[in-house]
Design a protein around this motif. Sequence first.
Motif, PDB file in Angstrom:
ATOM      1  N   VAL A  45      52.567  70.540  -8.258  1.00  0.00           N
ATOM      2  CA  VAL A  45      53.339  71.692  -7.778  1.00  0.00           C
ATOM      3  C   VAL A  45      52.790  73.010  -8.328  1.00  0.00           C
ATOM      4  O   VAL A  45      53.029  74.061  -7.744  1.00  0.00           O
ATOM      5  N   ASP A  46      52.020  72.927  -9.421  1.00  0.00           N
ATOM      6  CA  ASP A  46      51.410  74.134  -9.983  1.00  0.00           C
ATOM      7  C   ASP A  46      50.074  74.466  -9.319  1.00  0.00           C
ATOM      8  O   ASP A  46      49.417  75.433  -9.683  1.00  0.00           O
ATOM      9  N   GLY A  47      49.661  73.654  -8.333  1.00  0.00           N
ATOM     10  CA  GLY A  47      48.408  73.899  -7.619  1.00  0.00           C
ATOM     11  C   GLY A  47      47.204  73.200  -8.212  1.00  0.00           C
ATOM     12  O   GLY A  47      46.109  73.283  -7.656  1.00  0.00           O
ATOM     13  N   SER A  48      47.379  72.502  -9.323  1.00  0.00           N
ATOM     14  CA  SER A  48      46.246  71.822  -9.958  1.00  0.00           C
ATOM     15  C   SER A  48      45.900  70.536  -9.202  1.00  0.00           C
ATOM     16  O   SER A  48      46.771  69.873  -8.643  1.00  0.00           O
ATOM     17  N   ILE A  49      44.622  70.213  -9.161  1.00  0.00           N
ATOM     18  CA  ILE A  49      44.170  68.990  -8.506  1.00  0.00           C
ATOM     19  C   ILE A  49      44.397  67.824  -9.453  1.00  0.00           C
ATOM     20  O   ILE A  49      43.873  67.801 -10.562  1.00  0.00           O
ATOM     21  N   VAL A  50      45.213  66.876  -9.026  1.00  0.00           N
ATOM     22  CA  VAL A  50      45.539  65.707  -9.836  1.00  0.00           C
ATOM     23  C   VAL A  50      44.524  64.602  -9.576  1.00  0.00           C
ATOM     24  O   VAL A  50      44.061  63.940 -10.499  1.00  0.00           O
ATOM     25  N   ARG A  51      44.146  64.423  -8.313  1.00  0.00           N
ATOM     26  CA  ARG A  51      43.212  63.340  -7.962  1.00  0.00           C
ATOM     27  C   ARG A  51      42.533  63.665  -6.641  1.00  0.00           C
ATOM     28  O   ARG A  51      43.159  64.152  -5.713  1.00  0.00           O
ATOM     29  N   ASP A  52      41.233  63.411  -6.568  1.00  0.00           N
ATOM     30  CA  ASP A  52      40.469  63.526  -5.326  1.00  0.00           C
ATOM     31  C   ASP A  52      40.309  62.141  -4.726  1.00  0.00           C
ATOM     32  O   ASP A  52      39.972  61.187  -5.430  1.00  0.00           O
ATOM     33  N   LEU A  53      40.556  62.019  -3.431  1.00  0.00           N
ATOM     34  CA  LEU A  53      40.379  60.775  -2.693  1.00  0.00           C
ATOM     35  C   LEU A  53      39.508  61.102  -1.485  1.00  0.00           C
ATOM     36  O   LEU A  53      39.523  62.221  -0.994  1.00  0.00           O
ATOM     37  N   ALA A  54      38.756  60.134  -0.985  1.00  0.00           N
ATOM     38  CA  ALA A  54      37.921  60.394   0.187  1.00  0.00           C
ATOM     39  C   ALA A  54      37.730  59.120   0.995  1.00  0.00           C
ATOM     40  O   ALA A  54      37.732  58.019   0.453  1.00  0.00           O
ATOM     41  N   LEU A  55      37.570  59.311   2.294  1.00  0.00           N
ATOM     42  CA  LEU A  55      37.238  58.239   3.220  1.00  0.00           C
ATOM     43  C   LEU A  55      36.123  58.739   4.124  1.00  0.00           C
ATOM     44  O   LEU A  55      36.012  59.942   4.365  1.00  0.00           O
ATOM     45  N   ALA A  56      35.338  57.849   4.660  1.00  0.00           N
ATOM     46  CA  ALA A  56      34.363  58.219   5.678  1.00  0.00           C
ATOM     47  C   ALA A  56      35.075  58.184   7.022  1.00  0.00           C
ATOM     48  O   ALA A  56      35.715  57.187   7.358  1.00  0.00           O
TER      49      ALA A  56
ATOM     50  N   LEU B 195      54.860  64.206  -1.737  1.00  0.00           N
ATOM     51  CA  LEU B 195      55.006  62.885  -2.333  1.00  0.00           C
ATOM     52  C   LEU B 195      55.910  63.001  -3.539  1.00  0.00           C
ATOM     53  O   LEU B 195      55.880  64.005  -4.258  1.00  0.00           O
ATOM     54  N   ILE B 196      56.687  61.969  -3.806  1.00  0.00           N
ATOM     55  CA  ILE B 196      57.530  61.938  -5.001  1.00  0.00           C
ATOM     56  C   ILE B 196      57.169  60.689  -5.780  1.00  0.00           C
ATOM     57  O   ILE B 196      57.198  59.591  -5.239  1.00  0.00           O
ATOM     58  N   VAL B 197      56.816  60.881  -7.041  1.00  0.00           N
ATOM     59  CA  VAL B 197      56.490  59.755  -7.930  1.00  0.00           C
ATOM     60  C   VAL B 197      57.704  59.518  -8.813  1.00  0.00           C
ATOM     61  O   VAL B 197      58.204  60.418  -9.476  1.00  0.00           O
TER      62      VAL B 197
ATOM     63  N   LEU C  88      47.350  57.314 -10.171  1.00  0.00           N
ATOM     64  CA  LEU C  88      46.596  57.733 -11.348  1.00  0.00           C
ATOM     65  C   LEU C  88      45.982  59.115 -11.157  1.00  0.00           C
ATOM     66  O   LEU C  88      45.665  59.527 -10.044  1.00  0.00           O
ATOM     67  N   CYS C  89      45.787  59.818 -12.283  1.00  0.00           N
ATOM     68  CA  CYS C  89      45.105  61.103 -12.291  1.00  0.00           C
ATOM     69  C   CYS C  89      43.594  60.867 -12.302  1.00  0.00           C
ATOM     70  O   CYS C  89      43.136  59.730 -12.426  1.00  0.00           O
ATOM     71  N   GLN C  90      42.825  61.942 -12.188  1.00  0.00           N
ATOM     72  CA  GLN C  90      41.361  61.846 -12.220  1.00  0.00           C
ATOM     73  C   GLN C  90      40.869  61.111 -13.472  1.00  0.00           C
ATOM     74  O   GLN C  90      39.901  60.372 -13.413  1.00  0.00           O
ATOM     75  N   ASN C  91      41.513  61.327 -14.605  1.00  0.00           N
ATOM     76  CA  ASN C  91      41.060  60.737 -15.868  1.00  0.00           C
ATOM     77  C   ASN C  91      41.538  59.297 -16.061  1.00  0.00           C
ATOM     78  O   ASN C  91      41.286  58.696 -17.102  1.00  0.00           O
ATOM     79  N   GLY C  92      42.255  58.748 -15.072  1.00  0.00           N
ATOM     80  CA  GLY C  92      42.704  57.361 -15.153  1.00  0.00           C
ATOM     81  C   GLY C  92      44.085  57.159 -15.744  1.00  0.00           C
ATOM     82  O   GLY C  92      44.602  56.048 -15.755  1.00  0.00           O
ATOM     83  N   SER C  93      44.700  58.231 -16.223  1.00  0.00           N
ATOM     84  CA  SER C  93      46.051  58.100 -16.782  1.00  0.00           C
ATOM     85  C   SER C  93      47.084  58.167 -15.651  1.00  0.00           C
ATOM     86  O   SER C  93      46.840  58.793 -14.624  1.00  0.00           O
ATOM     87  N   PRO C  94      48.236  57.528 -15.847  1.00  0.00           N
ATOM     88  CA  PRO C  94      49.268  57.575 -14.809  1.00  0.00           C
ATOM     89  C   PRO C  94      49.813  58.994 -14.625  1.00  0.00           C
ATOM     90  O   PRO C  94      50.043  59.703 -15.607  1.00  0.00           O
ATOM     91  N   ALA C  95      49.998  59.398 -13.386  1.00  0.00           N
ATOM     92  CA  ALA C  95      50.590  60.705 -13.110  1.00  0.00           C
ATOM     93  C   ALA C  95      52.064  60.650 -13.502  1.00  0.00           C
ATOM     94  O   ALA C  95      52.739  59.663 -13.238  1.00  0.00           O
ATOM     95  N   PRO C  96      52.560  61.686 -14.161  1.00  0.00           N
ATOM     96  CA  PRO C  96      53.973  61.691 -14.541  1.00  0.00           C
ATOM     97  C   PRO C  96      54.881  61.709 -13.317  1.00  0.00           C
ATOM     98  O   PRO C  96      54.471  62.120 -12.229  1.00  0.00           O
ATOM     99  N   ALA C  97      56.113  61.287 -13.494  1.00  0.00           N
ATOM    100  CA  ALA C  97      57.098  61.363 -12.420  1.00  0.00           C
ATOM    101  C   ALA C  97      57.237  62.814 -11.977  1.00  0.00           C
ATOM    102  O   ALA C  97      57.152  63.728 -12.791  1.00  0.00           O
ATOM    103  N   GLY C  98      57.414  63.021 -10.690  1.00  0.00           N
ATOM    104  CA  GLY C  98      57.577  64.377 -10.180  1.00  0.00           C
ATOM    105  C   GLY C  98      57.154  64.500  -8.738  1.00  0.00           C
ATOM    106  O   GLY C  98      56.891  63.517  -8.055  1.00  0.00           O
ATOM    107  N   VAL C  99      57.076  65.743  -8.276  1.00  0.00           N
ATOM    108  CA  VAL C  99      56.692  66.056  -6.900  1.00  0.00           C
ATOM    109  C   VAL C  99      55.217  66.428  -6.864  1.00  0.00           C
ATOM    110  O   VAL C  99      54.730  67.179  -7.710  1.00  0.00           O
ATOM    111  N   TYR C 100      54.534  65.897  -5.866  1.00  0.00           N
ATOM    112  CA  TYR C 100      53.114  66.169  -5.652  1.00  0.00           C
ATOM    113  C   TYR C 100      52.906  66.436  -4.168  1.00  0.00           C
ATOM    114  O   TYR C 100      53.789  66.165  -3.352  1.00  0.00           O
ATOM    115  N   TYR C 101      51.749  66.963  -3.831  1.00  0.00           N
ATOM    116  CA  TYR C 101      51.396  67.193  -2.434  1.00  0.00           C
ATOM    117  C   TYR C 101      50.090  66.477  -2.129  1.00  0.00           C
ATOM    118  O   TYR C 101      49.164  66.482  -2.938  1.00  0.00           O
TER     119      TYR C 101
END
Length: 74
Positions: free
Chosen positions: A19-30, A70-72, A43-56
């Motif tokens: 919600v603060d605009g920070s990139i939590v995780r990059d995903l990609a498909l061809a 998304l809501i975790v 999971l976040c980019q560093n492999g740790s679980p994303a905390p509960a909360g709202v994400y986009y």
Amino acid sequence: QLLVRGASGMPVDARIIGVDGSIVRDLALAGSGDLQRLTWDGLCQNGSPAPAGVYYLRIENDGQTCTRRLIVVR
């Protein structure tokens, strides 16, 4: 999980954004033109679980952008 149909030959870029605009995780498909399953394991980019909360989830393909909330819950 989300089903995504990307333009053939174009990458499907997906990002989980906090919600603060920070990139939590990059995903990609061809992009294949077919329906594909996009999955975020919570999971976040560093492999740790994303905390509960709202994400986009922002998906970009062939010049088009789609954003979903998304809501975790832990």
